[in-house]
Design a protein around this motif. Structure first.
Motif, short mmCIF file in Angstrom:
data_model
loop_
_atom_site.label_atom_id
_atom_site.label_comp_id
_atom_site.label_asym_id
_atom_site.label_seq_id
_atom_site.Cartn_x
_atom_site.Cartn_y
_atom_site.Cartn_z
N ILE C 37 0.84 -1.21 0.00
CA ILE C 37 0.00 0.00 0.00
C ILE C 37 0.87 1.25 0.00
CG2 ILE C 37 -1.68 1.27 1.37
CD1 ILE C 37 -2.90 -1.41 2.09
N PHE C 39 3.71 1.55 -1.48
CA PHE C 39 4.12 1.75 -2.87
C PHE C 39 3.04 2.54 -3.61
CE2 PHE C 39 7.02 -2.15 -2.85
CZ PHE C 39 8.15 -1.36 -2.81
N LEU C 40 1.79 2.12 -3.40
CA LEU C 40 0.69 2.79 -4.08
C LEU C 40 0.64 4.26 -3.69
CD1 LEU C 40 -1.92 2.42 -5.80
CD2 LEU C 40 -3.13 2.13 -3.66
N ILE C 42 3.08 6.14 -2.46
CA ILE C 42 4.22 6.87 -3.00
C ILE C 42 4.00 7.19 -4.47
CG2 ILE C 42 6.66 6.67 -3.60
CD1 ILE C 42 7.03 5.00 -1.08
N LEU C 43 3.55 6.18 -5.21
CA LEU C 43 3.33 6.35 -6.65
C LEU C 43 2.33 7.47 -6.91
CD1 LEU C 43 3.78 5.16 -9.50
CD2 LEU C 43 1.89 3.62 -9.07
#
Lengths: 455, 256, 429
Positions: C37, C39-40, C42-43
């Protein structure tokens, strides 16, 4: 003479056909009250035979005439330019076509251009008249046939059956199209470059072959560095995705409460739904420089297009595939096994590792194989974040290239279709197709077997 | 009434809820050591729920709440401080459908002793497995194919394997949740015979739909209806001369 | 309490260890979920951080004198005359009026003109063509700044580094500061981002062309993949005999669903472009390729929703004397329709985000004109993102992120629509 007018005419004709057929059958049936099937079937039947042959003719004519016109023009071009030599006939043809569409790129001979335009106009005129004619003939022929003895419903049903059969046939045609087109170009490629060189050569530099007339411009097509590059990035991606995806799946299936699941699962699905070009942008602009900067602080020189950056981001993209597939697989393990283990006093960890994981292993392997196949075939992330030059290395901090990157760079933009360079892309494509196909077939088989076991 | 000299388990106003729905109402029951007690009653009367309270199997169901006391050897099982892992080593369970793990026969039986560290070495482990399989009456049938998967056995053998798996941990109590409902009559007879053997060493609580079975295997019987304990007594008395009309109706098949 | 229940000291000691292991494992699993999550987050946040500023632009207000002698000396007010007039001169004259010190200083003038977008002269011309009465007047015009100045205002350029390491010179910076204190530099919403096609200049580039290209491509994809996919699903689920041939079709569909998208691009290139000679870079061919790619998704989800319709419905219809086809099309298909629509929308969303096969179909060309039909050369939204991401200019970074935000927004809308459809019309049997 434009297509819009033709479309409007055909549509109004078909609407007329529908209602006239319904009207006709209604008036015919008022005399014969014995049986009155649904009227609209007659309408649909009439409509079909008005549109369908006309549409078929339209498509056939468009296709055939464009080929015929191309051939005629090519003949004229070859006749007109004999002193320059037949350098680039197809390029000239393209220039003429562009000019006819109003895009002036190169100088084109005026008479050939006008010739082309007049041929096109003639063809379009014939198409217009003939399409309309066929529609009208179909309409009249059918209207005459409409009477209560015509079993319109059966006719419509057989038409639908044929349409459905053709539709389901398309899947086979597509597979066949992929295999044949790849195989055809690949075989042509292998007549230029030996398969041995392609599969075992260690130098990949197709870019040398810029033009066919260059001396010794064959380039070298040893694809080993391309394959190893793909392998390297895929391994990095799987190193990220397998542990995170699998542990997340275990958490969701075994530990998370129903509420957590309903929140977390859609979030992971968002991760799966983000277009790959976005991941590519993220990898190229955020992750790549970030890793390079980290490397600099440790005194390492890391390429900004390092395999690590591309692999890492690809891994993030793959996480939701592994997690959702494995979550399904783990959830499918029957509850009785869990209870059996808990009943013996096992902790959740022991139950998961010793009972559930072995039971779910085939399914998990299947999901990993599917994810691997996706990683190998992934294009945009590596096109944007991995390198272009093929390097034979296992160092994740260096820049490597992949099969998909090479396909894109070899084929992007205007090019001569028959050079070894473009055909090499198809050879790479065939290799990619076969490898992913094998992975997919095994994975699907394993998963299917697994499902049968627990259902 | 039951003689109360060697009581192993007692419950005290035990109530179980699934969300809003109450499954057990103020159950007070006592179960004797080294005897077989049968829990009978129509479907959905809460007998399985009660069984699963004894080894806190209901913990695995998210929306299940248990209130009241369950005393086993004078310790309250329902106390949150109790370690369920230790509790369940003391209370084995056999389930409705045979559920051998997808492992070899040997590993199935060795699973419990292994995770609890009950065997110091491989030899000891083999001893435990052999003893358990013998006790479950399965040894002669499987001794030559211990490395085959447990799922390759027949249904009755699988259930006996599950029993062997449970007794390998040396529990004091064995809970059986309709252990024969998925088996044919011959396999059922085998299991019943086995239970007769096992009760010498273990306290057995069995949930069953089959009243003949209850009459055959148990010493005491408890009849449940709509989440309430209606009557508890020696099996002979419950089946021949029940005190309450409801029990009488059920036994004679007037409803069920 | 534990002591009473535990069977032996031995087991009790080991359980503590086991519980610790259990806890460690659980937190490890939770950690994995959190990392995913994270990663999501940050992206998405890095995109939002970079992209939101792409929806604003910087304008600089300066007085422009529409000199009649330059635009239309003979007072004809003829459009052809105005079209030919040199608005560059107008621009220069007005700039020199504003900055008289640059009159004889060509280097300084160049610095000043670099503050403005290269499209400024076109803007002035357009203003006059729209309103001829402007000729001869002096008015304050909000000119779009150049991309560099735009980045400067958004604090994306580090002015602390030495002059040679940054895109703005000290002289430009001085002029910028001067204008800034005058208060003529303003931040505005960049509506032109949605009104224009691509451009070489980041400050003028818009996504309308790509949006329309995507729309035309998706229309083709929808019109082809929905009927073909649904008909295939109905045939396979309801009518096909269970024989080897049907099984072969099913295997084909399942495998096509997992074939890398780039392979579909190769197919399109070899068959549609090379063999059939269909035009390059147009939504028609792009849509055809995406159709082949989307078909398996549509077929598989349509079959799943047909499978969910209980056989009793079919039997009931057949029992009333309906033909097999009537039973299927009048009763089964309507109940399965929401599932089919959902599957199709999800397939469309995937097609909208797809780039790789379209790269090979030539849909990444630099195209300024906004397409008006499926036969016009066009690019699609993800391809536009790819193109911009490849551009070296700093100004394109925020344009790329802004375009990504638009793309993701469309995807969210489509997926929410699919979820809504599923929730609203789902029939529970």
């Amino acid at each position: 003479m434009n297509t819009t007018l033709l479309t409007i005419l055909i549509i109004s004709l078909s609407i007329f056909a529908f209602y006239y057929a319904v009207y006709k059958i209604k008036s015919a049936q008022s005399l014969n009250t014995k049986h009155r099937p649904l009227h609209s079937y007659y309408g649909w039947y009439c409509l079909f035979w008005t549109i369908f042959p006309a549409l078929l003719f339209f498509c056939l004519w468009t296709f055939c005439s464009s080929i015929w016109i191309d051939k005629t023009i090519i003949n004229i071009i070859t006749l007109s330019i004999n002193e320059e030599g037949a350098t680039n006939i197809s390029l000239q043809l393209n220039a003429i076509k562009n000019a006819a569409n109003g895009i002036l790129t190169d100088q084109v001979p005026k008479e050939i251009l006008s010739n082309y335009i007049s041929l096109n106009q003639k063809s379009e005129f014939i198409r217009f008249i003939a399409t309309l004619g066929i529609a009208i003939i179909g309409l009249f022929f059918l209207i005459r046939k409409i009477n209560p003895d015509l079993r319109a419903r059966n006719k419509i049903e057989s038409i639908l059956m044929v349409l459905m059969f053709i539709a389901s046939f398309i899947a086979i045609i597509v597979t066949l199209g992929i295999v044949l087109s790849l195989l055809f170009e690949t075989l042509k490629f292998f007549s230029d470059v030996s398969p041995f060189e392609f599969f075992f050569g260690t130098t990949w530099s197709p870019q040398i072959a810029l033009r066919e007339d260059q001396v010794a411009a064959s380039g070298s097509f040893g694809a080993i560095p391309v394959f190893t590059g793909t392998l390297l990035i895929t391994i990095i991606a799987m190193c990220v995705a397998i542990p995170i995806g699998l542990l997340a799946a275990i958490y969701l299936a075994e530990y998370a409460s129903q509420r957590t699941r309903t929140i977390v699962k859609p979030l992971l699905e968002i991760l799966a739904g983000i277009p790959t070009v976005v991941y590519g942008f993220f990898a190229a602009l955020t992750v790549g420089p970030f890793i390079r900067n980290i490397g600099e602080t440790f005194g390492l020189s890391i390429a900004s297009e390092s395999a690590l950056a591309a692999g890492l981001v690809m891994g993030i993209m793959i996480i939701p595939f592994i997690s959702s597939l494995s979550d399904d697989v783990i959830s499918a393990v029957p509850n009785s096994l869990r209870e059996g283990s808990y009943g013996l006093g096992a902790t959740k960890y022991e139950t998961i590792i010793l009972v559930i994981f072995p039971a779910a292993l085939p399914g998990i392997i299947g999901s990993i194989l599917l994810a691997t196949s996706r990683a190998i075939g992934e294009t945009m992330i590596v096109v944007m974040a991995a390198g272009l030059t093929a390097k034979l290395t296992a160092n994740p901090l260096e820049s490597v290239t992949t099969v998909t990157v090479q396909i894109v760079t070899l084929l992007i933009g205007d090019h001569e279709f028959d050079s070894s360079k473009t055909m090499a892309a198809f050879a790479l494509g065939l290799t990619l197709f076969i490898i992913t196909l094998i992975l997919n077939v095994i994975a699907l088989k394993v998963v299917l077997k697994y499902r049968e076991k627990y259902e | 009434m039951i003689k109360n000299d060697n009581i192993k388990i007692t419950t005290n106003d035990l109530c179980v809820f699934y969300d809003e729905k109450q499954a057990l109402f103020d159950v007070n029951i006592s179960i004797n050591e080294k005897e077989t007690t049968a829990l009978i009653g129509p479907s959905g009367c809460g007998k399985s729920t009660l069984l699963r309270c004894f080894n806190r199997m209901n913990d695995t169901i998210e929306n299940c709440v248990v209130k009241g006391n369950i005393n086993i050897d004078n310790a309250n099982v329902n106390n949150p401080e109790i370690d369920v892992v230790q509790l369940r080593t003391k209370i084995g369970m056999v389930f409705q459908k045979p559920n051998p793990f997808p492992k070899s026969i040997f590993d199935n039986v060795a699973y419990g002793p292994k995770i609890h560290g009950m065997a110091k070495n491989k030899l000891e482990l083999e001893e435990i497995v052999e003893k358990s399989l013998k006790q479950a009456g399965l040894w002669s049938e499987v001794k030559d194919r211990l490395s085959q998967p447990g799922t390759s056995l027949s249904g009755g053998q699988q259930q006996r394997l599950c029993i062997a798996r449970a007794i390998a941990v040396r529990p004091e109590i064995i809970l059986m949740d309709e252990p024969c409902s998925a088996l044919d009559p011959i396999a059922t007879a085998n299991i019943e015979e086995l239970m007769d053997e096992l009760k010498k060493e273990f306290t057995i609580i069995i949930v069953t739909h089959n009243m003949q079975q209850a009459a055959r295997v148990s010493k005491n019987t408890a009849f449940f209806h709509l989440g309430k304990l209606i009557e508890l007594g020696p099996t002979d008395q419950i089946f021949t001369n029940p005190k309450l009309e409801k029990t009488q109706d059920y036994i004679t098949g007037r409803y069920g | 309490m534990n002591r009473i229940l535990s069977k032996s000291q031995n087991i009790e000691n080991s359980t503590n260890k086991r519980h610790r292991k259990e806890k460690r494992f659980k937190s490890l699993c939770l950690g994995a979920v959190i990392v995913a999550i994270l990663f999501l987050i940050i992206l998405l946040s890095s995109l939002a951080y970079k992209g939101l500023s792409g929806f604003t632009k910087t304008t600089i207000q300066i007085p422009i004198y529409f000199n009649e002698e330059i635009i239309d000396p003979e007072n004809t007010r003829d459009i052809a005359v105005i079209n030919k007039a040199s608005f560059r001169k107008i621009f220069k004259q007005s700039l020199l009026q504003k900055f008289p010190e640059a009159k004889d200083n060509r280097k300084m003038y160049r610095n000043i003109s670099k503050i403005f977008s290269r499209g400024s002269t076109y803007l002035l011309k357009k203003m006059v063509l729209d309103d001829i009465s402007l000729i001869g007047k002096t008015i304050n015009v909000d000119l779009i700044s150049s991309s560099t100045i735009d980045q400067l205002r958004k604090n994306n350029i580090n002015i602390k580094v030495p002059e040679s390491d940054r895109p703005v010179s000290d002289a430009t910076l001085k002029i910028y500061d001067q204008l800034n204190t005058e208060g003529v530099i303003k931040k505005r919403l960049n509506f032109s981002f949605f009104k224009y096609g691509d451009s070489r200049n980041p400050e003028e580039a818009g996504i309308l062309g790509a949006l329309l290209g995507s729309m035309f491509t998706l229309i083709i994809t929808l019109l082809l993949s929905f009927p073909i996919g649904v008909l295939t699903a109905i045939y396979l689920e309801e009518f096909a005999p269970k024989n080897k041939f049907t099984y072969f079709i099913e295997i084909n569909i399942n495998n096509l669903a997992a074939v890398p998208s780039i392979v579909f691009g190769l197919l399109g290139l070899a068959i549609f472009l090379n063999f059939f000679g269909l035009p390059r870079s147009v939504p028609l061919t792009g849509g055809l390729v995406l159709t082949l790619m989307t078909l398996p998704t549509v077929i598989i989800s349509s079959r799943a929703s047909l499978k969910a319709v209980p056989p009793t419905i079919r039997e009931a219809a057949l029992g009333l004397g309906a033909s097999k086809l009537q039973a299927v099309f009048n009763h089964v298909v309507p109940s399965a329709a929401p599932g089919m629509f959902t599957g199709t929308i999800i397939g469309m969303a995937r097609a909208l985000g797809e780039t790789a096969p379209l790269l090979l179909m030539g849909m990444v060309a630099f195209i300024v004109e906004v397409p008006t039909s499926i036969f016009d050369p066009a690019t699609v939204l993800p391809a536009q993102i790819y193109l911009w991401a490849d551009s070296p200019e700093r100004g394109f970074v925020e344009k790329t992120s802004a375009a990504i935000i638009v793309l993701v927004l469309f995807l969210i809308i489509m997926n929410s629509l699919a979820i809504w459809l599923r929730r609203k019309f789902e029939v529970r049997w």
